[in-house]
Design a protein around this motif. Structure first.
Motif, short mmCIF file in Angstrom:
data_model
loop_
_atom_site.label_atom_id
_atom_site.label_comp_id
_atom_site.label_asym_id
_atom_site.label_seq_id
_atom_site.Cartn_x
_atom_site.Cartn_y
_atom_site.Cartn_z
N THR A 135 0.82 -1.21 0.00
CA THR A 135 0.00 0.00 0.00
C THR A 135 0.85 1.27 0.00
N THR A 136 2.15 1.12 -0.24
CA THR A 136 3.01 2.29 -0.33
C THR A 136 2.85 2.93 -1.70
N PRO A 137 2.52 4.22 -1.76
CA PRO A 137 2.28 4.84 -3.06
C PRO A 137 3.55 5.01 -3.87
N ASP A 138 3.47 4.79 -5.18
CA ASP A 138 4.55 5.09 -6.10
C ASP A 138 4.40 6.49 -6.70
N VAL A 139 3.14 6.94 -6.81
CA VAL A 139 2.86 8.25 -7.39
C VAL A 139 2.41 9.23 -6.31
N GLY A 140 1.50 8.81 -5.47
CA GLY A 140 0.99 9.66 -4.40
C GLY A 140 -0.27 9.06 -3.82
N GLU A 141 -0.65 9.49 -2.63
CA GLU A 141 -1.89 9.02 -2.01
C GLU A 141 -2.80 10.20 -1.71
N ILE A 142 -4.10 9.92 -1.66
CA ILE A 142 -5.09 10.95 -1.40
C ILE A 142 -6.25 10.35 -0.62
N ARG A 143 -6.78 11.14 0.31
CA ARG A 143 -7.96 10.71 1.04
C ARG A 143 -9.18 10.84 0.13
N TYR A 144 -10.12 9.94 0.31
CA TYR A 144 -11.32 9.95 -0.54
C TYR A 144 -12.04 11.30 -0.45
N GLU A 199 -10.92 14.12 -0.10
CA GLU A 199 -10.17 15.19 -0.75
C GLU A 199 -10.23 15.09 -2.27
N LEU A 200 -10.83 14.03 -2.79
CA LEU A 200 -10.95 13.87 -4.23
C LEU A 200 -11.85 14.93 -4.83
N PRO A 201 -11.64 15.31 -6.08
CA PRO A 201 -12.60 16.19 -6.77
C PRO A 201 -13.97 15.53 -6.84
N GLU A 215 -12.89 14.40 -21.38
CA GLU A 215 -13.81 15.53 -21.36
C GLU A 215 -15.00 15.26 -20.44
N GLU A 216 -15.42 14.00 -20.34
CA GLU A 216 -16.57 13.67 -19.51
C GLU A 216 -16.23 13.71 -18.02
N VAL A 217 -14.96 13.63 -17.68
CA VAL A 217 -14.54 13.67 -16.28
C VAL A 217 -13.51 14.78 -16.09
N ASN A 218 -13.78 15.92 -16.69
CA ASN A 218 -12.86 17.05 -16.59
C ASN A 218 -12.61 17.40 -15.13
N GLY A 219 -11.33 17.50 -14.75
CA GLY A 219 -10.96 17.80 -13.37
C GLY A 219 -10.59 16.58 -12.56
N SER A 220 -10.72 15.37 -13.13
CA SER A 220 -10.35 14.14 -12.43
C SER A 220 -8.85 14.13 -12.13
N VAL A 221 -8.49 13.52 -10.99
CA VAL A 221 -7.07 13.38 -10.65
C VAL A 221 -6.52 12.02 -11.12
N PHE A 222 -7.36 11.26 -11.83
CA PHE A 222 -6.91 9.97 -12.36
C PHE A 222 -6.88 9.93 -13.88
N VAL A 223 -7.72 10.72 -14.50
CA VAL A 223 -7.88 10.71 -15.96
C VAL A 223 -7.73 12.12 -16.48
N VAL A 277 -2.86 5.62 -4.69
CA VAL A 277 -3.42 5.05 -3.47
C VAL A 277 -4.53 5.98 -2.97
N ILE A 278 -5.70 5.38 -2.67
CA ILE A 278 -6.82 6.11 -2.06
C ILE A 278 -6.99 5.60 -0.63
N VAL A 279 -7.16 6.53 0.30
CA VAL A 279 -7.43 6.17 1.69
C VAL A 279 -8.90 6.46 1.98
N HIS A 280 -9.63 5.41 2.39
CA HIS A 280 -11.07 5.57 2.62
C HIS A 280 -11.46 4.77 3.85
N ASP A 281 -12.01 5.46 4.87
CA ASP A 281 -12.42 4.83 6.13
C ASP A 281 -11.31 3.97 6.72
N GLY A 282 -10.09 4.48 6.67
CA GLY A 282 -8.95 3.77 7.25
C GLY A 282 -8.36 2.69 6.37
N ASN A 283 -8.99 2.41 5.23
CA ASN A 283 -8.48 1.40 4.31
C ASN A 283 -7.68 2.07 3.19
N ARG A 284 -6.70 1.33 2.69
CA ARG A 284 -5.85 1.85 1.62
C ARG A 284 -6.02 0.99 0.38
#
Length: 284
Positions: free
Chosen positions: A113-122, A124-126, A158-166, A173-180
């Protein structure tokens, strides 16, 4: 929904969905039908917040409407109900092109669960990413298999403009309710078309449209033998599922008339029997 829900609407997915689940080899199911039932069987209802509603109302107001998409909107039926009015919809593909579409993959039980790119809390997602992932991350998670467990369709960038994945993954890595959870992104090429729509009003209300359907499809089932009557009355009461001579005789009578829809081994008809009208599903 009317009773015997699994048989309604002549669904083409019936045999596939019930394969291996004790589905009877033949079916005769007759359900008493009001004008509203008849209208629902033939026309689709466009909900106010749907793409279908937006297209039909735009074409009605402007004479025509256009849309870009990767699928037909009106492949099941060309008759659409908007509010209480019924329209015949013409859907024409005028051009097509190739686009890149994306899928976000999620591993719910990663070994690392160690991020290679970065981690973000759910939280905090757009918003666009939370909307796509909320039901997936909040529900039951498939686990125990190697690699990624689930894919979430994102569509085009274009359909998901502003996404941090696309289109470019900023976190893995996404952190959600203590899970990674580990995240990856797949892309592929898909065909996208431009569609043109025109609409013609064919009925101002449910009763008028149901009368049109009756004029075209309704027929009287009469002159039955005692054995055939038993088949029909059982079909009305609870459905008939025996592949016997009486069943085949009744089905032959029904198939001599135009169906609302018919495929190789099933179909839906509108039948009058002893003063009542029935939407009738048959599988033979």
């Amino acid at each position: 929904m009317r009773r015997r829900q699994f048989l309604t609407s002549g669904t083409a997915l019936l045999s596939t969905a019930l394969a291996g689940c004790g589905h009877p080899p033949v079916v005769l199911d007759m359900q008493s039908a009001t004008s509203a039932d008849i209208a629902d069987e033939v026309a689709m209802t466009a909900e106010p917040d749907s793409e279908e509603y937006a297209v039909v109302t735009s074409a009605r107001e402007n004479g025509t409407a256009t849309r870009r998409g990767r699928y037909d909107l009106f492949d099941r039926t060309s008759v659409v109900r908007v509010d209480d009015t019924f329209y015949e919809v013409s859907e024409t593909r005028v051009s097509s092109s190739e686009v890149t579409v994306y899928e976000v993959l999620i591993d719910f039980d990663p070994d690392d669960t160690t991020p290679d790119v970065g981690e973000i809390r759910y939280d905090e997602l757009p918003e666009v990413d939370r909307q796509r992932l909320e039901s997936v991350l909040s529900g039951d998670h498939p686990t125990g298999q190697d690699g990624y467990d689930m894919g979430v369709g994102y569509g085009t960038a274009e359909e998901v403009n502003g996404s941090v994945f696309v289109p470019e993954r900023q976190y893995d890595v996404i952190v959600h309710d203590g899970n990674r959870y580990r995240v990856a992104v797949n892309s592929r090429t898909a065909s996208e078309a431009e569609y043109r729509y025109e609409v013609t009003e064919i009925a101002p209300d449910v009763e008028a449209f149901a009368d049109q359907v009756r004029d075209r499809y309704l027929f009287e089932l009469s002159g039955l033998s005692e054995a055939e009557q038993t088949v029909v009355e059982d079909a009305i009461e609870s459905g008939y599922y025996e592949d016997d001579d009486a069943f085949r005789s009744v089905v032959e009578r029904i198939r001599a008339h135009e169906a609302i829809r018919e495929d190789d081994f099933y179909g839906t008809w509108l039948i009058a029997y002893e003063g009542e009208e029935y939407i009738t599903y048959v599988e033979w």
